[in-house]
Design a protein around this motif. Sequence first.
Motif, short mmCIF file in Angstrom:
data_model
loop_
_atom_site.label_atom_id
_atom_site.label_comp_id
_atom_site.label_asym_id
_atom_site.label_seq_id
_atom_site.Cartn_x
_atom_site.Cartn_y
_atom_site.Cartn_z
N ALA A 64 0.84 -1.20 0.00
CA ALA A 64 0.00 0.00 0.00
C ALA A 64 0.87 1.24 0.00
N PRO A 65 0.40 2.31 -0.63
CA PRO A 65 1.13 3.59 -0.58
C PRO A 65 0.88 4.28 0.75
N PRO A 66 1.73 5.22 1.13
CA PRO A 66 1.50 5.98 2.36
C PRO A 66 0.43 7.04 2.16
N ALA A 67 0.04 7.69 3.24
CA ALA A 67 -0.87 8.83 3.16
C ALA A 67 -0.23 9.94 2.32
N PRO A 68 -1.04 10.77 1.64
CA PRO A 68 -0.48 11.83 0.79
C PRO A 68 0.54 12.70 1.50
N ALA A 69 0.35 12.96 2.79
CA ALA A 69 1.29 13.81 3.53
C ALA A 69 2.68 13.20 3.65
N LEU A 70 2.79 11.88 3.41
CA LEU A 70 4.07 11.19 3.55
C LEU A 70 4.71 10.87 2.19
N ARG A 71 4.08 11.28 1.11
CA ARG A 71 4.66 11.02 -0.21
C ARG A 71 6.00 11.74 -0.33
N GLY A 72 6.98 11.07 -0.87
CA GLY A 72 8.32 11.61 -0.95
C GLY A 72 9.15 11.28 0.27
N LEU A 73 8.50 10.80 1.32
CA LEU A 73 9.19 10.41 2.55
C LEU A 73 9.12 8.89 2.76
N VAL A 74 8.01 8.30 2.34
CA VAL A 74 7.82 6.86 2.41
C VAL A 74 7.47 6.36 1.03
N ASP A 75 8.15 5.32 0.57
CA ASP A 75 7.84 4.75 -0.74
C ASP A 75 6.62 3.84 -0.68
N ARG A 86 15.82 10.08 7.17
CA ARG A 86 16.58 11.14 7.87
C ARG A 86 15.68 11.88 8.84
N ARG A 87 14.46 12.18 8.43
CA ARG A 87 13.53 12.89 9.30
C ARG A 87 12.97 11.99 10.40
N PHE A 88 12.62 10.76 10.04
CA PHE A 88 11.97 9.88 11.01
C PHE A 88 12.92 9.47 12.13
N PHE A 89 14.13 9.07 11.77
CA PHE A 89 15.07 8.61 12.79
C PHE A 89 15.86 9.74 13.42
N LEU A 146 3.77 7.70 11.81
CA LEU A 146 4.84 8.35 11.05
C LEU A 146 4.59 9.84 10.90
N GLN A 147 3.34 10.21 10.61
CA GLN A 147 3.03 11.63 10.47
C GLN A 147 3.25 12.38 11.78
N GLN A 148 2.88 11.78 12.89
CA GLN A 148 3.06 12.42 14.19
C GLN A 148 4.54 12.63 14.48
N ARG A 149 5.35 11.62 14.20
CA ARG A 149 6.78 11.74 14.50
C ARG A 149 7.47 12.71 13.53
N MET A 150 7.09 12.66 12.26
CA MET A 150 7.70 13.57 11.28
C MET A 150 7.39 15.03 11.61
N ALA A 151 6.20 15.28 12.19
CA ALA A 151 5.79 16.65 12.48
C ALA A 151 6.68 17.30 13.54
N ILE A 152 7.28 16.48 14.41
CA ILE A 152 8.14 17.03 15.46
C ILE A 152 9.60 16.68 15.22
N ALA A 153 9.94 16.30 13.97
CA ALA A 153 11.32 15.93 13.66
C ALA A 153 12.24 17.13 13.88
#
Length: 287
Positions: A18-29, A110-113, A160-167
């Motif tokens: 499955a693809p990620p949510a639109p907000a994660l496109r370019g960050l998750v394949d 890079r953003r997630f970790f 993932l969206q929650q963690r990326m938002a506070i990266a």
Amino acid sequence: MKLLHHHSDLGCWEMALAPPAPALRGLVDTYSGYDERNTRFTRRHELPGIQAVLIVNLGAPITIIDTDGHTLPVASGAGFAAGLSDAYAVSDSTGSQRGFQVMFTPQGARRFFGLPMRALTNRAFDLADLLGPVVARDLIEGLQAVNSWDAGFRLLDAMLQQRMAIAPGFDIAGAREASWTLRQLQQSHGRMTVAALATELGCSRKLLAARFREHVGLTPKSVSRILRFRHALTLIDAKPARWSAIAQDAGYFDQAHFANDFRQLTGRTPGDYLADRLPDQYGLPVG
């Protein structure tokens, strides 16, 4: 969501993609869920690509031997992550596996970790060490509790969206240069030279390589090598052809260059790969 099934003398498995949510496109394949049962093989060479990976193991224990040679046992109800690698890694199992997998772009990892990607190169790490025990526990327990692949993917989207938002912040200019360089290499299947890329950016090859390693993990030259290899796999899968023609179309100097790179990146010859590759499945079985 795409659901794949396989039944043969190799074993049986189900894989959901499955693809990620639109907000994660370019960050998750992509996301995947997998359930392998009674496979004939217990060891796989995991082939290098241009993604970082996060896996939560919901089945029997597995063992990962990363590209640098470190051994990581992964119990049921545990997880691990790995950055980009310049050769294959090894996974050992009982012949059955079940879990969820996230394939990050380098920018997303890079953003997630929150780490320089060079720190993850050729290595696999326990999720608790990378994310902290609380975050890792919440992710794993959440995925253990879901009753469908789709529910698991929705949970991953939210987490993932929650963690990326506070990266934490990092070198935005360097990240943009690295992303641009990676796109050029991907579009050319690794044919663009580092010198040409550095000229386009108006910087030295040394500076470009340093910034690229910070945000991607490998050097542009190593990524070019992997992209040529991946393009060759696509050509192999597309239709039968002479090895010399595949080598030429994929951008290798000659067939010897192709065969040498192939063995270093997979641990097998091109002929062995063709005979042993798995349908609708990642990795190359070796035992």
